[in-house]
Structures are given as C-alpha cells and as structure tokens.
Design an enzyme around this catalytic site. Structure first.
Site, PDB file in Angstrom:
ATOM      1  N   ARG A   1       0.883  -1.182   0.000  1.00 22.57           N
ATOM      2  CA  ARG A   1       0.000   0.000   0.000  1.00 22.57           C
ATOM      3  C   ARG A   1       0.909   1.217   0.000  1.00 22.57           C
ATOM      4  O   ARG A   1       1.731   1.383   0.913  1.00 22.57           O
ATOM      5  CB  ARG A   1      -0.901   0.002   1.228  1.00 22.57           C
ATOM      6  CG  ARG A   1      -1.582   1.326   1.457  1.00 22.57           C
ATOM      7  CD  ARG A   1      -2.671   1.279   2.480  1.00 22.57           C
ATOM      8  NE  ARG A   1      -3.809   0.526   1.981  1.00 22.57           N
ATOM      9  CZ  ARG A   1      -5.012   0.521   2.559  1.00 22.57           C
ATOM     10  NH1 ARG A   1      -5.233   1.229   3.650  1.00 22.57           N
ATOM     11  NH2 ARG A   1      -6.002  -0.193   2.049  1.00 22.57           N
TER      12      ARG A   1
ATOM     13  N   HIS B   1      -7.476   0.616  -6.210  1.00 21.37           N
ATOM     14  CA  HIS B   1      -7.657  -0.249  -5.041  1.00 21.37           C
ATOM     15  C   HIS B   1      -8.297  -1.560  -5.531  1.00 21.37           C
ATOM     16  O   HIS B   1      -9.456  -1.858  -5.224  1.00 21.37           O
ATOM     17  CB  HIS B   1      -8.525   0.452  -3.996  1.00 21.37           C
ATOM     18  CG  HIS B   1      -8.432  -0.140  -2.625  1.00 21.37           C
ATOM     19  ND1 HIS B   1      -7.634  -1.246  -2.329  1.00 21.37           N
ATOM     20  CD2 HIS B   1      -9.034   0.205  -1.450  1.00 21.37           C
ATOM     21  CE1 HIS B   1      -7.755  -1.529  -1.049  1.00 21.37           C
ATOM     22  NE2 HIS B   1      -8.589  -0.675  -0.490  1.00 21.37           N
TER      23      HIS B   1
ATOM     24  N   GLN C   1     -10.020  -4.099  -3.122  1.00 13.23           N
ATOM     25  CA  GLN C   1     -11.324  -3.651  -2.642  1.00 13.23           C
ATOM     26  C   GLN C   1     -12.409  -3.985  -3.673  1.00 13.23           C
ATOM     27  O   GLN C   1     -13.475  -4.489  -3.325  1.00 13.23           O
ATOM     28  CB  GLN C   1     -11.295  -2.130  -2.381  1.00 13.23           C
ATOM     29  CG  GLN C   1     -12.607  -1.583  -1.880  1.00 13.23           C
ATOM     30  CD  GLN C   1     -12.977  -2.148  -0.517  1.00 13.23           C
ATOM     31  OE1 GLN C   1     -12.164  -2.135   0.403  1.00 13.23           O
ATOM     32  NE2 GLN C   1     -14.196  -2.645  -0.369  1.00 13.23           N
TER      33      GLN C   1
ATOM     34  N   ASP D   1     -17.518   6.653  -0.897  1.00 14.53           N
ATOM     35  CA  ASP D   1     -16.219   6.556  -0.217  1.00 14.53           C
ATOM     36  C   ASP D   1     -15.943   7.929   0.399  1.00 14.53           C
ATOM     37  O   ASP D   1     -16.645   8.905   0.115  1.00 14.53           O
ATOM     38  CB  ASP D   1     -15.135   6.160  -1.249  1.00 14.53           C
ATOM     39  CG  ASP D   1     -13.759   5.956  -0.621  1.00 14.53           C
ATOM     40  OD1 ASP D   1     -13.666   5.828   0.621  1.00 14.53           O
ATOM     41  OD2 ASP D   1     -12.756   5.947  -1.372  1.00 14.53           O
TER      42      ASP D   1
ATOM     43  N   CYS E   1     -16.361   1.184   0.986  1.00  9.29           N
ATOM     44  CA  CYS E   1     -15.138   0.402   1.209  1.00  9.29           C
ATOM     45  C   CYS E   1     -14.683   0.463   2.667  1.00  9.29           C
ATOM     46  O   CYS E   1     -13.990  -0.427   3.134  1.00  9.29           O
ATOM     47  CB  CYS E   1     -14.034   0.901   0.289  1.00  9.29           C
ATOM     48  SG  CYS E   1     -13.664   2.644   0.534  1.00  9.29           S
TER      49      CYS E   1
ATOM     50  N   ARG F   1     -13.329  -9.256   1.810  1.00  8.50           N
ATOM     51  CA  ARG F   1     -11.910  -8.993   1.526  1.00  8.50           C
ATOM     52  C   ARG F   1     -11.094 -10.251   1.831  1.00  8.50           C
ATOM     53  O   ARG F   1     -10.150 -10.597   1.120  1.00  8.50           O
ATOM     54  CB  ARG F   1     -11.395  -7.819   2.400  1.00  8.50           C
ATOM     55  CG  ARG F   1     -12.030  -6.476   2.110  1.00  8.50           C
ATOM     56  CD  ARG F   1     -11.580  -5.900   0.781  1.00  8.50           C
ATOM     57  NE  ARG F   1     -10.139  -5.768   0.700  1.00  8.50           N
ATOM     58  CZ  ARG F   1      -9.439  -4.693   1.097  1.00  8.50           C
ATOM     59  NH1 ARG F   1     -10.079  -3.643   1.574  1.00  8.50           N
ATOM     60  NH2 ARG F   1      -8.118  -4.659   0.996  1.00  8.50           N
TER      61      ARG F   1
END
Ligand code: CP
Ligand code: NVA
Length: 312
Positions: free
Chosen positions: A101, A128, A131, A223, A263, A291
């Site tokens: 990340r 992402h 996700q 988000d 998310c 996830r």
C-alpha cells in the site's frame, strides 16, 4: 512470467471471474485452505494506514498456511534511500509474494518490474483492486448475475472509483458515477473501461446530478471525500462535496431492493449518514468480510497459478 495484481487490468475478465469463483467456494466451506500455499511467506508493506487490508491479508495468509510479515516503512531501508528495485530483488529471495500500500501507482509498478514474486497492489493513490474484488463479490452474493446491474458511485472519482470502473468494464455492469466538477475519475481509465464495457454489456456513465445517478440503482456506493494523503484538503472538500452525502432521502430514489456499499473507513455524517450505513440496506460488513475470501483466492491463484482449489 510472474503474475501480479497492479490494477484490475492484471486479472482481466477471466481472472476476476476465477477470483470470485474461488472466493465463493472458500466462503461456502467457511474456512481456510491451510495447505494451499503452506510454507509461503507474504510480505506486507504499508506506507499508509490500514485496518481492513492489513488484517485481512495477514489472516488470509494464515488461512493459506503462509507466514505474514508486516513491514512498516520506518522499519525498512527503503525509508533510508534503498531503491525500490533493490528492495524488490532482495525481498524476492525471502518471500513468496508482497502486498504493498503506497502513494504513487508507479512505486507498485517499479516493485513488480524488479520482483520475481507476485506483487499485489493493496491501494495506491490511483487504484484499489483488492477492494473492488470484495465489492463485486458482495454484489454477486446479493444479486447473482452482475449483468444488467446498475451501481451508483457518489463522491470522489478516486482510487476506489477507478477500480470499480475497471470491474464494471470487465464484468459488464453499469457504473453510474456522480462527482462534483473537477473530481471526475481519470479520463484514460474511463475510456479504457468503456471499451471492455462495450464488449461485455456494461457501461460507465458520468454525471454531476446525484439524484439522477441514484434513481433506480441496484446499489449505491460511496467513499470518503478526502483520501489518505489529502488530509490538508479535508475542509475544502467537505464544502465541495456537501451535496454528495448518501442519506435516507437519496437512498429512497434507488431501487426498493438497493443495497448500500462503502469500502470503509467511513466518515459518518460526511459522505454517509448513520441511518444509511447502519440501516437494513447496508452490506458494508459483508463487504469487509469478503476482503478475506477474495484475498485468499487472489494469493492462491497468483502464487500457484491454479484456477481451482487443489488442496486444503
Ligand atoms: N477498505 C480498506 O482498504 O480499508 P483499510 O484502509 O482499513 O485497509
Ligand atoms: N479512497 C480511500 C480509500 C480507503 C480504503 C483512501 O485512499 O483513503
């Protein structure tokens, strides 16, 4: 050739579908595949904070019989000037895969260029993909087939939005996006996904009218207004995005069977009200749980090259 997940383009339509299938099978048997990658080692490099990605990857690695090793930037020589290329070469000798990340997408690509093990994008400023895999798994659980689905994305045309755009292109659903002027997703990502969408029966629609975008939608996704690294813009963004809050009134415009996705982490009261995120249409906790399954499936497929659970 080493397999990576840099953006959803790395998987394409077939790779995403394989991931969803493997993840679904794993979830059905409610468990891990402890022998699937037994003895493997997963390095996790986090240049930005994380709750879900870090813990889901650590536990996903454990689920496959791998050793997870989380590396903070201040614990690596990277922080003292060692190059990404050299880091990639060295870590490839110890590890079986790396999830990273970080800020610029180019850093993940640089790591992948010099690594001889799979590199997984665990979020960059631009994408992402992990996700999005959990997001589409959640949509599939709710609606079965994704074809013909209309998903509304409200807010910032950010990393999460970009990966959803790619997912819509490959899986053939409609993603209708509403952002304030100047916060649209990157045009190249939209255009590229539209080419796939045209083949797969999906569409990427861009607009600014929130109500228009949400009307009749099967899912409403939002988000945060200010992503990690944009903390200084938070106040200004709160002003610009004020009309982009997902509240009960907006949700009422969506289909009666519509679900709400995020998310996470959520800034309650900003992009979503408590009433919606805690309400009966919310699927955010299932989405977060997914996830774990999609990441186990991802690690397994990238490391072994298998498309079916062979062991475990
Ligand atoms: N959704 C997500 O990636 O959450 P974290 O930032 O907690 O990992
Ligand atoms: N867009 C958000 C997603 C967090 C998971 C961010 O980049 O901070």
């Amino acid at each position: 050739m080493t397999r990576h997940l840099l953006t959803l383009d790395s998987l394409g339509r077939d790779g995403i579908r394989t991931n969803l299938e493997l993840a679904g099978q794993l979830k059905m048997r409610k468990g891990q595949a402890r022998e699937a990658v037994a003895g493997g080692r997963l390095g996790l490099i986090f240049d930005k904070p994380s709750t879900r990605t870090r813990v889901s990857f650590e536990t996903a690695a454990w689920g496959l019989g791998m050793l997870p090793i989380t590396l903070r930037p201040d614990e690596l020589q990277l922080g003292r000037g060692e190059t990404i290329a050299d880091t990639a070469r060295v870590l490839s000798r110890y590890l079986t895969a790396i999830a990273i990340r970080t800020f610029e997408q180019s850093r993940v690509e640089e790591l992948a260029k010099y690594a001889t093990i799979p590199i997984i994008n665990a979020l960059t400023d631009d994408h992402h993909p992990c996700q999005a895999l959990a997001d589409v798994m959640t949509l599939q659980e709710e609606f079965g087939d994704l074809a013909g689905l209309r998903v509304a994305f409200i807010g910032d045309g950010n990393n999460v939005c970009h990966s959803l755009i790619q997912a819509a292109g490959y899986l053939g659903f409609t993603l209708a996006i509403s952002t304030p002027h100047g916060f649209e997703p990157t045009a190249e990502i939209v255009e590229a996904a539209r080419i796939h969408a045209a083949k797969n029966g999906g569409a990427i629609e861009l607009g600014h009218d929130v109500r228009e975008v949400v009307r009749g939608a099967d899912a409403v996704y939002t988000d945060v207004w200010a992503s990690m690294g944009q903390e200084k813009e938070r106040e200004e963004r709160a002003r610009v995005f004020a009309g982009y809050r997902v509240d009960a009134e907006l949700m009422a415009l969506a289909s009666t069977k519509a679900i709400f996705l995020h998310c996470l982490p959520a800034h309650r009261g900003d992009e979503v009200t408590d009433e919606v995120i805690d309400g009966p249409q919310s699927r955010v906790w299932d989405e977060a749980e997914n996830r774990w399954y999609t990441e186990q499936a991802l690690l397994y497929a990238l490391i072994t090259g298998e498309e079916h659970w062979e062991k475990g």
